[in-house]
Enzyme design. Sequence first.
Site, mmCIF file in Angstrom:
data_model
loop_
_atom_site.group_PDB
_atom_site.id
_atom_site.type_symbol
_atom_site.label_atom_id
_atom_site.label_comp_id
_atom_site.label_asym_id
_atom_site.label_seq_id
_atom_site.Cartn_x
_atom_site.Cartn_y
_atom_site.Cartn_z
ATOM 1 N N GLY A 36 0.893 -1.279 0.090
ATOM 2 C CA GLY A 36 -0.127 -0.185 -0.171
ATOM 3 C C GLY A 36 0.913 1.163 0.015
ATOM 4 N N HIS A 37 1.858 1.156 1.111
ATOM 5 C CA HIS A 37 2.828 2.355 0.980
ATOM 6 C C HIS A 37 3.593 2.752 -0.316
ATOM 7 C CE1 HIS A 37 3.091 1.035 5.315
ATOM 8 N NE2 HIS A 37 2.829 2.311 5.518
ATOM 9 N N SER A 186 -0.113 -2.273 8.041
ATOM 10 C CA SER A 186 1.175 -2.568 8.852
ATOM 11 C C SER A 186 0.652 -3.292 9.979
ATOM 12 C CB SER A 186 1.855 -1.279 9.323
ATOM 13 O OG SER A 186 2.362 -0.645 8.316
#
Length: 297
Positions: A36-37, A186
């Site tokens: 995602g990051h 996370s």
Amino acid sequence: METIKKKTRARDTVARWNSCGFDVGLVPTMGALHQGHLSLVEASLSECDKTVVSIFLNPTQFGRDEDLDQYPRQTETDLRILKQMGVDMAFTPAKEEMYQENFCTWVVQEYLTEKLCGAFRPDHFRGVCTVVAKLFNTIQAKCAFFGRKDFQQAAVIKRMIRDLDIPITVRVMPTVREKDGLALSSRNRYLSQKERNSTACLHKALIAAREGFQSGVKDIDILLGLMRERLNKGGGIIKPQYTEIVAPDTLNRPETPSSSDIAAIAAFAGDTRLIDNMPLGGKNRDIYLNQAGNERV
Ligand code: PAF
């Protein structure tokens, strides 16, 4: 890639880039990078001339009984990935660099921060707004990239830059999901296998609201009922904190839903708090990883 820990050095480097006419993109993160990051980093790399990724596990956005101590830390791995991707600067300040002794000035936003997650995490958005404003002051970027999974955070930050005249553009990028729909976070690594097996019901609940709306249901209570019904299929492992449908700009529950309204969920799987959301209408633009994934992490 330069790894910079000091604010003055980071600011000077970005000022130099700005004076050369480069468009600078900023991706603020707390580390423990996942796909995602990395999709935010990719967006910045493709839209901007220079990309800065900040890695700072911001203590002020965690409540007293929250997971700051357990939050995953893997800075070396993160830096290796960012370097491979071609990021120009990693900004990795220590806590003391971001919060000097006797720090006592906060960015407090009213209203939007009192709803949804804010109702359960009272000082969370004060911590987010303060650290993001500080990052925007240090890294004077043209554009900052955030994920839509944290859509309340994105709405709060957009309101903050409007209200405080911060000269930056916020880009909100699609949620990246596992194949079964679980939004990447996370915190997913805290999940036991049993919990992980139940988490797809969050995505299914959002899809149920979307499908209900798109097949003509215009009663909010019925749509919320559809969401809760799907969450209850989480085998008793998933404990909803809230299920809501809100307008994206006000975060108020509308009287009659429209396609831009957002279905949103927060739920616990064991001790792990998960959030997710999806618009009721339009095309589903979320990214689903295939089984093998194309993960770098
Ligand atoms: O979304 C996050 O990871 C954090 O809230 C942010 C924006 C990096 C601020 O600490």
